[in-house]
Every structure is written in structure tokens, then in C-alpha cells.
Design a protein around this motif. Structure first.
Motif, PDB file in Angstrom:
ATOM      1  N   ILE A 187       0.836  -1.200   0.000  1.00 42.72           N
ATOM      2  CA  ILE A 187       0.000   0.000   0.000  1.00 42.72           C
ATOM      3  C   ILE A 187       0.872   1.253   0.000  1.00 42.72           C
ATOM      4  N   ARG A 188       2.040   1.167   0.640  1.00 48.95           N
ATOM      5  CA  ARG A 188       2.987   2.295   0.580  1.00 48.95           C
ATOM      6  C   ARG A 188       3.395   2.580  -0.858  1.00 48.95           C
ATOM      7  N   ALA A 189       3.569   1.515  -1.646  1.00 52.51           N
ATOM      8  CA  ALA A 189       3.936   1.701  -3.047  1.00 52.51           C
ATOM      9  C   ALA A 189       2.772   2.323  -3.829  1.00 52.51           C
ATOM     10  N   LEU A 190       1.531   1.938  -3.488  1.00 57.60           N
ATOM     11  CA  LEU A 190       0.372   2.577  -4.129  1.00 57.60           C
ATOM     12  C   LEU A 190       0.349   4.070  -3.821  1.00 57.60           C
ATOM     13  N   ALA A 191       0.671   4.434  -2.573  1.00 54.47           N
ATOM     14  CA  ALA A 191       0.713   5.848  -2.194  1.00 54.47           C
ATOM     15  C   ALA A 191       1.799   6.582  -2.965  1.00 54.47           C
ATOM     16  N   ARG A 192       2.983   5.977  -3.022  1.00 55.39           N
ATOM     17  CA  ARG A 192       4.120   6.562  -3.754  1.00 55.39           C
ATOM     18  C   ARG A 192       3.775   6.757  -5.219  1.00 55.39           C
ATOM     19  N   ASP A 193       3.193   5.723  -5.822  1.00 52.90           N
ATOM     20  CA  ASP A 193       2.916   5.766  -7.266  1.00 52.90           C
ATOM     21  C   ASP A 193       1.763   6.705  -7.611  1.00 52.90           C
ATOM     22  N   LEU A 194       0.803   6.846  -6.685  1.00 57.88           N
ATOM     23  CA  LEU A 194      -0.274   7.805  -6.921  1.00 57.88           C
ATOM     24  C   LEU A 194       0.293   9.217  -6.958  1.00 57.88           C
ATOM     25  N   GLY A 195       1.174   9.520  -6.009  1.00 61.11           N
ATOM     26  CA  GLY A 195       1.800  10.846  -6.007  1.00 61.11           C
ATOM     27  C   GLY A 195       2.643  11.086  -7.233  1.00 61.11           C
ATOM     28  N   ALA A 196       3.362  10.047  -7.682  1.00 60.36           N
ATOM     29  CA  ALA A 196       4.192  10.183  -8.886  1.00 60.36           C
ATOM     30  C   ALA A 196       3.335  10.388 -10.117  1.00 60.36           C
ATOM     31  N   GLU A 197       2.214   9.661 -10.193  1.00 58.21           N
ATOM     32  CA  GLU A 197       1.312   9.790 -11.344  1.00 58.21           C
ATOM     33  C   GLU A 197       0.746  11.203 -11.445  1.00 58.21           C
ATOM     34  N   LEU A 198       0.504  11.823 -10.301  1.00 62.40           N
ATOM     35  CA  LEU A 198      -0.039  13.187 -10.272  1.00 62.40           C
ATOM     36  C   LEU A 198       1.056  14.252 -10.346  1.00 62.40           C
ATOM     37  N   GLY A 199       2.318  13.820 -10.257  1.00 58.39           N
ATOM     38  CA  GLY A 199       3.444  14.739 -10.393  1.00 58.39           C
ATOM     39  C   GLY A 199       3.731  15.581  -9.165  1.00 58.39           C
ATOM     40  N   VAL A 200       3.214  15.152  -7.994  1.00 55.66           N
ATOM     41  CA  VAL A 200       3.418  15.958  -6.795  1.00 55.66           C
ATOM     42  C   VAL A 200       4.072  15.165  -5.662  1.00 55.66           C
ATOM     43  N   GLY A 201       4.269  13.886  -5.866  1.00 58.44           N
ATOM     44  CA  GLY A 201       4.799  13.033  -4.808  1.00 58.44           C
ATOM     45  C   GLY A 201       3.710  12.646  -3.824  1.00 58.44           C
ATOM     46  N   GLY A 202       3.931  11.549  -3.127  1.00 52.64           N
ATOM     47  CA  GLY A 202       2.944  11.102  -2.149  1.00 52.64           C
ATOM     48  C   GLY A 202       3.533  10.059  -1.222  1.00 52.64           C
ATOM     49  N   HIS A 203       2.971   9.963  -0.037  1.00 48.20           N
ATOM     50  CA  HIS A 203       3.397   8.927   0.895  1.00 48.20           C
ATOM     51  C   HIS A 203       2.243   8.559   1.815  1.00 48.20           C
ATOM     52  N   LEU A 204       2.385   7.421   2.469  1.00 47.92           N
ATOM     53  CA  LEU A 204       1.356   6.877   3.339  1.00 47.92           C
ATOM     54  C   LEU A 204       1.465   7.494   4.731  1.00 47.92           C
ATOM     55  N   THR A 205       0.326   7.916   5.293  1.00 44.39           N
ATOM     56  CA  THR A 205       0.340   8.466   6.654  1.00 44.39           C
ATOM     57  C   THR A 205      -0.463   7.610   7.633  1.00 44.39           C
ATOM     58  N   ALA A 206      -1.318   6.738   7.137  1.00 41.65           N
ATOM     59  CA  ALA A 206      -2.091   5.846   8.015  1.00 41.65           C
ATOM     60  C   ALA A 206      -2.448   4.597   7.235  1.00 41.65           C
ATOM     61  N   LEU A 207      -2.438   3.442   7.938  1.00 40.32           N
ATOM     62  CA  LEU A 207      -2.761   2.171   7.288  1.00 40.32           C
ATOM     63  C   LEU A 207      -3.444   1.255   8.287  1.00 40.32           C
ATOM     64  N   ARG A 208      -4.590   0.746   7.893  1.00 38.82           N
ATOM     65  CA  ARG A 208      -5.331  -0.199   8.728  1.00 38.82           C
ATOM     66  C   ARG A 208      -5.784  -1.375   7.867  1.00 38.82           C
TER      67      ARG A 208
END
Length: 300
Positions: A187-208
Motif C-alpha cells: 500500500i505504501r507503493a500505491l501511495a508513492r505511485d499515486l503521487g508520482a502519477e499526479l506529479g506531486v509526490g505522495g506517501h502513506l500516513t495511516a494504514l489499517r
């Protein structure tokens, strides 16, 4: 199931405990606590959760530790929060910030369009701080030692990827997501890749994690509640609820207990849970033409 001795100590047989893991503990620490609470050394878990993550952790007790490998635990569900506008070294909030970018132009429609590209069977590069072994050492160990790690992409399946909410975050744009995925999906990789796809970067802050196979939060217990009253699912109940059931007669049960093949027994495709006339779970068997053969025996 809950039972205790006269002095209040739990009486624990073979079974499964579904733990609602709290944040801040490793899966290994949870197993250590279950060992103490259950009074047995034979404890194992399926599907590691990172310390920052919470939710469903399936733990096996005694002979049920061997059952874990046969349960259908590949499909998992998660609720998570992604912060857009910053990429980190670990793809989550515990890492150092690598880059930042303004998110003023990122709309809910753009987020949904980006998310749609990560549904279905996708190729995903795992997070560098995953537990994948690289030349005999965990990737996260190498990263924390200052080494550069390059992991290969792998095929995973994201059967559901829903955006639940988009709102301003403390330093970016917070996106709440809910995901159903195959084992091995990060899921961290999904967060990273979503941010990359949007060109702004992204990371995970909560996971359940809300589900592992057929086990979800409705049958999960906190460590605090287990300390008050230790509850578990007996191995026979888990086997009967997971696999097709075959009730053997006394002669067949004697053969099953020693792992002998059975002739003239028709079993469905896949594994079948074999029970003796008293309702004791004995083994998992599989059909091989006209003969049923054991895949795992749990008695004897």
C-alpha cells in the motif's frame, strides 16, 4: 472460545487468534505477547504488518500454526490515508522527505483518473523498506544501513481501489482510500505511485488492514481484551468454515491419523478437511484420481 484453569490461566488448544494489532508494535512483538497470554511457545502469524499499521493479524496457536499455510489468506483489504505533495525515503510518514510540490492544481477528478490506472493487474515496484530479501538480507535492513536498494517490479492485483475522501492535509492533500488486493501488494507503493502519477509526490500516513482472507475486524480482538479474556477459534471450527468437510467412519479415521491414502472416497477439487466420528479435525486431504491423499495431518 474462552476457557481457563482454576487459577485463571487460559487453557489454549490448537486454534486461530485474530488480533487487532495496535500501532507502534511489530508483528513479532504481538506474537511474543500472544505466547505469554496463551501459555504456549508454538505461535506464528500470517501476513506481517509494519509497526505503523493497525488491524487484522492472523495468529496460529500450536498445531494451527501449520494450518496457516493452507488457509486462503492471499486476498486482503486495507483502509489508508495518502498525503499528496511530498515523497519520502520510506514511502510513508516515518521516512525523511525527499521532495515537495504544491497541490493547488490537484483536483478530485485528477485523483480519480490517476487511481483508475492502478486497478486490476498491475506491475508494482515494492517499497525499498519492504521485508523482501536481497542477497540474504531484508531490503529494509540494507536501507537502514545506508545502502542503495533496487527491487524488481512484480505483478499484483488490485481488485478494488476506492477514493473515500479528499481534504486539505497538514502540508498537502490527504486522500483516504480503501483497497482490496492480492498478497504481495504494498500500500505504501500505491501511495508513492499515486503521487508520482499526479506529479506531486505522495506517501502513506495511516494504514489499517481490515481483512485477511475470510478473517476481518468483526472477529478481531485487541491485546487488552485478550489479556482480560483470551479468546480463540478452535482449529476444527476454522477448518470446517474454510474447507469442504468430510466425516470419516472409524476405519477411515484410523487411516487418516497415520496419513494413509483412502480409496473409494470422492472429494471435491482442492483440499478437504477430514473429521473423525467424534468431530475431531484430523487432516487435509486432496483427491488424486480415485485415491485421496493427505496434504497435512494434524493429529498423532
Amino acid at each position: 472460545m474462552t476457557a481457563t484453569t482454576s487459577d485463571g490461566a487460559p487453557v489454549v488448544a490448537d486454534g486461530i487468534v485474530v488480533v487487532d494489532k495496535p500501532a507502534g508494535l511489530t508483528s513479532h512483538t504481538v506474537v511474543a505477547r500472544i505466547r505469554r497470554l496463551a501459555g504456549t511457545r508454538k505461535v506464528g502469524h500470517a501476513g506481517t504488518l509494519d509497526p505503523m499499521a493497525t488491524g487484522v493479524l492472523v495468529v496460529g496457536l500450536n498445531r494451527a500454526t501449520r494450518l496457516l499455510g493452507h488457509l486462503q489468506l492471499a486476498d486482503k483489504s486495507y483502509d489508508a490515508t495518502v498525503l499528496l505533495g511530498a515523497a519520502t525515503t520510506t514511502d510513508d510518514a516515518e521516512g525523511e522527505i525527499l521532495t515537495t510540490a504544491p497541490v493547488d492544481g490537484v483536483t478530485a477528478e485528477a485523483i480519480e483518473a490517476a487511481v483508475s490506472r492502478f486497478r486490476g493487474e498491475i506491475s508494482q515496484v515494492p517499497s525499498k523498506v519492504s521485508a523482501i530479501k536481497v542477497d540474504g538480507r531484508r531490503a529494509y535492513e540494507r536501507v537502514r544501513a545506508g545502502e542503495e536498494v533496487a527491487l524488481k517490479a512484480r505483478s499484483v492485483t488490485v481488485s478494488r481501489y476506492d477514493v473515500l475522501d479528499v481534504r486539505p492535509g497538514p502540508s498537502g492533500l490527504a486522500v483516504d482510500i480503501s483497497v482490496d488486493c492480492s498478497s504481495g501488494t504494498y500500500i505504501r507503493a500505491l501511495a508513492r505511485d499515486l503521487g508520482a502519477e499526479l506529479g506531486v509526490g505522495g506517501h502513506l500516513t495511516a494504514l489499517r488492514r481490515t481483512r485477511v482472507g475470510s478473517f476481518d475486524l468483526s472477529v478481531a480482538h485487541t491485546l487488552e481484551s485478550l489479556a482480560q479474556s483470551f479468546a480463540w477459534l478452535p482449529i476444527a471450527e476454522v477448518a470446517a468454515g474454510t474447507f469442504p468437510r468430510y466425516d470419516a467412519d472409524a476405519e477411515q479415521a484410523a487411516a487418516i491419523r497415520t496419513g494413509r491414502p483412502l480409496s473409494g472416497v470422492k472429494l471435491p477439487a482442492g483440499q478437504t478437511a477430514m473429521f473423525d466420528p467424534t468431530g475431531t479435525f484430523l487432516a487435509l486431504y486432496e483427491a488424486h484420481g480415485p485415491v485421496a491423499k493427505p496434504t497435512a495431518v494434524f493429529v498423532g
